[in-house]
Design an enzyme around this catalytic site. Structure first.
Site, mmCIF file in Angstrom:
data_model
loop_
_atom_site.group_PDB
_atom_site.id
_atom_site.type_symbol
_atom_site.label_atom_id
_atom_site.label_comp_id
_atom_site.label_asym_id
_atom_site.label_seq_id
_atom_site.Cartn_x
_atom_site.Cartn_y
_atom_site.Cartn_z
ATOM 1 N N ASP A 298 -16.962 25.351 -25.163
ATOM 2 C CA ASP A 298 -15.730 25.307 -24.375
ATOM 3 C C ASP A 298 -14.615 25.964 -25.184
ATOM 4 O O ASP A 298 -14.858 26.614 -26.204
ATOM 5 C CB ASP A 298 -15.409 23.860 -23.998
ATOM 6 C CG ASP A 298 -14.705 23.725 -22.658
ATOM 7 O OD1 ASP A 298 -13.754 24.487 -22.416
ATOM 8 O OD2 ASP A 298 -15.095 22.863 -21.850
ATOM 9 N N ASP A 411 -14.376 30.264 -16.266
ATOM 10 C CA ASP A 411 -13.710 29.055 -15.769
ATOM 11 C C ASP A 411 -12.357 29.406 -15.163
ATOM 12 O O ASP A 411 -11.767 30.450 -15.459
ATOM 13 C CB ASP A 411 -13.544 28.058 -16.922
ATOM 14 C CG ASP A 411 -13.314 26.634 -16.420
ATOM 15 O OD1 ASP A 411 -13.557 26.376 -15.226
ATOM 16 O OD2 ASP A 411 -12.908 25.782 -17.232
ATOM 17 N N GLU A 414 -10.544 30.393 -9.624
ATOM 18 C CA GLU A 414 -10.109 30.363 -8.217
ATOM 19 C C GLU A 414 -9.100 31.472 -7.873
ATOM 20 O O GLU A 414 -9.181 31.973 -6.736
ATOM 21 C CB GLU A 414 -9.514 28.986 -7.880
ATOM 22 C CG GLU A 414 -10.492 27.861 -7.858
ATOM 23 C CD GLU A 414 -10.864 27.371 -9.260
ATOM 24 O OE1 GLU A 414 -11.905 26.738 -9.399
ATOM 25 O OE2 GLU A 414 -10.111 27.655 -10.207
ATOM 26 N N GLU A 416 -7.130 29.108 -10.863
ATOM 27 C CA GLU A 416 -6.630 27.743 -10.743
ATOM 28 C C GLU A 416 -5.157 27.707 -10.380
ATOM 29 O O GLU A 416 -4.737 26.858 -9.595
ATOM 30 C CB GLU A 416 -6.885 26.974 -12.038
ATOM 31 C CG GLU A 416 -6.470 25.516 -11.918
ATOM 32 C CD GLU A 416 -7.072 24.635 -12.985
ATOM 33 O OE1 GLU A 416 -6.317 24.140 -13.821
ATOM 34 O OE2 GLU A 416 -8.302 24.438 -12.960
ATOM 35 N N ARG A 462 -17.163 28.679 -11.168
ATOM 36 C CA ARG A 462 -16.994 27.635 -10.162
ATOM 37 C C ARG A 462 -16.324 28.140 -8.890
ATOM 38 O O ARG A 462 -16.084 27.364 -7.966
ATOM 39 C CB ARG A 462 -16.222 26.450 -10.740
ATOM 40 C CG ARG A 462 -14.733 26.622 -10.836
ATOM 41 C CD ARG A 462 -14.068 25.385 -11.437
ATOM 42 N NE ARG A 462 -12.618 25.552 -11.489
ATOM 43 C CZ ARG A 462 -11.802 24.816 -12.217
ATOM 44 N NH1 ARG A 462 -12.294 23.863 -12.982
ATOM 45 N NH2 ARG A 462 -10.500 25.004 -12.206
ATOM 46 N N ASP A 479 -14.942 19.802 -11.588
ATOM 47 C CA ASP A 479 -14.649 18.658 -12.457
ATOM 48 C C ASP A 479 -14.822 17.334 -11.723
ATOM 49 O O ASP A 479 -13.874 16.603 -11.439
ATOM 50 C CB ASP A 479 -13.231 18.778 -13.007
ATOM 51 C CG ASP A 479 -13.057 19.993 -13.905
ATOM 52 O OD1 ASP A 479 -14.078 20.502 -14.399
ATOM 53 O OD2 ASP A 479 -11.912 20.427 -14.103
ATOM 54 N N HIS A 538 -22.553 17.818 -18.780
ATOM 55 C CA HIS A 538 -21.279 18.324 -19.312
ATOM 56 C C HIS A 538 -20.201 17.309 -18.973
ATOM 57 O O HIS A 538 -20.162 16.797 -17.854
ATOM 58 C CB HIS A 538 -20.950 19.682 -18.695
ATOM 59 C CG HIS A 538 -19.618 20.235 -19.135
ATOM 60 N ND1 HIS A 538 -19.383 20.655 -20.421
ATOM 61 C CD2 HIS A 538 -18.460 20.425 -18.455
ATOM 62 C CE1 HIS A 538 -18.128 21.091 -20.521
ATOM 63 N NE2 HIS A 538 -17.552 20.967 -19.338
#
Length: 804
Positions: A298, A411, A414, A416, A462, A479, A538
């Protein structure tokens, strides 16, 4: 484009459609003006407010586009989703004073002239019809359809609301759902597609922000809404769900096989802080005898703190002083390294000046880098729609790969946070938001195809869009909370995403969010994970995600789950291969089995894993009973662990046990199992167990085993593969099992040693032979199990005969 007159059979089909309730789906405000065959392929219908373009792609796939009069002459944007080219499809055409009929062998499009109406049927069965068609109101453009009262509706991407999603208006705006549980209406992966229990799909070929309304007003209306963009949709129909899966993935692309190590176990948490900690974790898996294929780093790999360092995208040499040596050592142990990357470049990061100077960021109205505050700091956003930005970003990946990174975790894609004021090379933030992750995955996929053509990429993200599967994107559900509600939603999410082409949707095993220590929940989640596409525990580091750090009993049960996952690699890799060829997902909803049974439409708690397994995860604490529906009246399902039979078409209450979740195998199934290895590096198919579940009700069946080198892209097309096809036939008191090897032209086939295990053999066989030669065998009366070591299978087929 061929066209002929309408046959009598299709005329009858039209009459059936005209009698359907869908015939009332009409728009009195739109008037028919004319009809012609369009230049090239397709047909054009002029109306009072624009024109329709109708284009067949295949006998069961047709595309319809509406071009409003005020958009005439504007260039049509290329599709981000569709890769199928229109085919030379025979079309029968009839026009009279009342209507136009365009009919392939499957789909028939009927255009009523007054009142204006477009309807779709398949082989005489009415499917769906435009209700008011195109409209514009409240800053949204919409396309409206009429749906019948009994239809169950699926789709819209990743959501958790129940299998039948009718009654919801879903935002089409990818957005993370932190800590979600049993219910989540908006998540990181939206797809503008609706599927119906009547066995059709409508894909809306427009990525702009909007909504997919699956009859939220309960007035029989399916509505696609967007802030702008093309008014194009494709209708896909089929005789069964397999044909619909084939059609939708031909339309938007098939998922290529990932590297074989992706089917192994991952060590992952948020996160490993330094090299010593990471090495210790990998070594502990090996010392504890728990198989491991990858370790995931990560955000601490590029910074010591969560905030302020995102965008560095380079090793923090204080924490990881010998990263390249560490990754090389891991590879020697059969463990690959995956690192997280994000598209946000913080103004405090080491790459900010470089990114701003090279013009690789989304901009404001004045053309300057657009900056904004979010959780991790003040930031800009890489403009993946800009060629020089893609090159800049890809060169960072190449540098990391040269150092030993084997896989990529994308990660926050989107994205985010994505303020509407941001501008990209191809449109505003809201116009391109839903395809940001899609284009990011495409960038990595295309980079591999160009610079590493002999390797399969691993791309964990994701957020994506229709067709992202063709880039090899592996999505996860985000998440999720570390609670029973979080586990309860995961089957539905994966099943629905598989129906929409995204067959590798999976979850953070054990749950991600919250400092919850619940050993029962953890074990049950990992036991479910054996039968989902990617096995990757995870979580936030307050409570260990890795089984090696759990208490002894929990670790032992987790180890059993991981080892079963590795034993099943031959079967799992084969169903992944089948997905790459046909689009059929690995996780399959019950409605695929009982497609005409109304009750199957809403079942997610029990599902099929490939064609052979029926799986019923335990999703409640302390469960002492589990209701399981065994599909297909007249069939038989055997308990995977004790071979007890269960009749199909029956719902039973079973008693769960702590060591595994209820798992059943279809009578007539072939399941190859492997010796458990520490890493898939040591895996091969030269010596396998071949399990077959015999039942008198199954007179013939088939199966297969697929294998390749685990790394060559599209190894099947390249001829670098081998297959063993299995068959069974029961006749006259004799069970015959056939094994037929096949090798690609560019592959050196290996010899296979199969330990055949035939289940449910009630009496000691009188004889067992292979190609007419007697074989020694063992029959266990208590377990009703016949065990035979078969001769080596080389280039020629083998026929095993069991005289019962």
């Amino acid at each position: 484009m061929k066209h002929t007159r309408l046959t009598a059979a299709l005329a009858t089909a039209f009459a059936t459609l005209a009698a359907s309730p869908l015939a009332h789906a009409q728009n009195a405000d739109r008037h028919f003006l004319g009809f012609r065959q369009a230049p090239g392929s397709g047909y054009e219908i002029a109306t009072s407010d624009g024109r329709y373009l109708i284009k067949p792609y295949a006998a069961n796939i047709v595309e319809t586009t509406f071009v409003p009069a005020n958009e005439e002459g504007k260039p049509r944007a290329a599709s981000h989703a569709v890769v199928l080219q229109p085919g030379q499809v025979p079309v029968q055409v009839r026009e009279d004073a009342a209507r136009i009929v365009l009919a392939t062998e499957g789909i028939m499009v009927t255009v009523e002239k007054s009142p204006f109406r477009i309807g779709y049927s398949y082989k005489g069965k009415p499917l769906v019809a435009e209700k008011h068609g195109y409209a514009r109101a409240d800053k949204l453009e919409s396309i409206e359809f009429a749906v019948e009262g009994g239809e169950a509706l699926y789709g819209a991407g990743s959501r958790a609301v129940g299998m039948n999603r009718r009654g919801y208006r879903f935002p089409l705006y990818n957005k993370a759902s932190y800590g979600f549980g049993a219910h989540a209406e908006q998540m990181g992966y939206g797809i503008p597609m609706a599927l119906s229990s009547k066995r059709y799909a409508i894909h809306f070929d427009n990525p702009q922000a909007g909504y997919l309304d699956l009859d939220s007003r309960k007035d029989g209306t399916l509505r696609f809404e967007a802030i702008g963009g093309p008014k194009t949709y494709q209708v896909v129909a089929g005789d069964d769900w397999a044909q619909i899966m084939d059609g939708t993935t031909r339309l938007t692309g098939r998922q290529p096989l990932p590297p074989r190590w992706a089917f192994g176990n991952f060590a992952s948490r948020f996160g490993y802080h330094d090299e010593a900690e990471t090495r210790a974790v990998v070594d502990k898996f090996i010392a504890d005898g728990i198989p491991l294929d990858a370790v995931v780093l990560d955000l601490y790999w590029f910074g010591k703190t969560v905030k302020g360092t995102m965008g560095n995208l380079a090793w923090d040499r204080d924490s990881f002083p010998h990263a390249e040596k560490m990754m090389a050592d891991f590879r020697q142990k059969g463990v690959q390294t995956v690192v997280i990357t994000e598209p946000f470049i913080l103004t405090t990061s080491k790459r900010w000046d470089e990114a701003a100077k090279q013009g690789v960021l989304a901009t404001d109205k004045d053309g300057k880098p657009f900056t904004f505050d979010f959780y991790f700091g003040n930031t800009g956003l890489v403009d993946v729609f800009k060629p020089q930005a893609r090159d800049w970003f890809w060169n960072i990946y190449k540098e990391l790969k040269a150092g030993g990174v084997a896989g990529w975790w994308g990660d926050l894609g989107e994205p985010e946070m994505h303020p509407s004021e941001a501008r990209h090379a191809t449109g505003s933030a809201d116009q391109v938001h839903n395809i940001y992750g899609h284009e990011w995955a495409r960038m990595i996929h295309d980079g591999y195809a160009r610079d590493y053509p002999a390797e399969r990429p691993f791309i964990l993200m994701r957020s994506g869009y229709s067709g992202s599967q063709r880039f090899g994107m592996i999505p996860w559900s985000g998440d999720v909370s570390r609670g029973w509600g979080g586990l309860q939603s995961q089957m539905e999410i994966s099943l629905q995403m598989g129906m929409q082409g995204q067959a590798y949707m999976h979850s953070d095993l054990g749950g991600f969010a919250g400092p919850v220590l619940d050993d029962e929940l953890y074990v049950r989640w990992l036991q479910y994970g054996v039968f989902q596409p990617v096995f990757r525990p995870h979580a936030q580091e307050d409570v260990a995600a890795e089984p090696v750090f759990r208490e002894a009993k929990t670790k032992a049960r987790a180890r059993d789950a991981v080892r079963l996952r590795y034993a099943m690699l031959p079967y799992n890799y084969t169903i992944a291969f089948e997905n790459s060829r046909s689009g059929m997902p690995m996780m399959r909803p019950m409605l695929f089995e009982e497609q005409d049974e109304e009750g199957a439409a809403g079942i997610a708690s029990t599902y099929l894993w490939g064609p052979s397994f029926l799986v019923a995860p335990i999703v409640e604490p302390g469960a002492t009973r589990k209701e399981i529906h065994f599909p297909n009246k007249g069939s038989t399902w055997f308990d995977f662990y004790d071979d007890q039979p269960h009749r199909g078409g029956i719902t039973e209450i079973v008693t769960p046990v702590p060591g595994h979740i209820p798992t059943y195998v279809r009578a007539g199934a072939f399941v190859p199992l492997a010796k458990v290895v520490q890493s898939t590096r040591d895996y091969n198919t030269r010596a396998l167990e071949l399990h077959y579940w015999h039942d008198a009700s199954v007179t013939s069946s088939s199966g297969q085993l697929y294998d390749d080198d685990g790394k060559t892209p599209d190894a099947y097309a390249a001829g670098k593969y081998e297959l063993v096809r299995f068959s069974s036939r029961v006749d006259g008191g004799k069970l015959e099992i056939g094994l037929a090897p096949e090798a690609g032209a560019a592959y050196t086939a290996s010899s296979h040693s199969f330990a055949l295990k035939v289940h449910n053999v009630a009496r000691k066989p009188r004889a067992v032979q292979a190609d007419g030669k007697p074989l020694n065998y063992r029959w266990d009366a208590k377990r009703r199990l016949l065990e035979v070591s078969l001769p080596l299978l080389r280039d020629s087929s083998m026929q095993v005969a069991v005289t019962l």
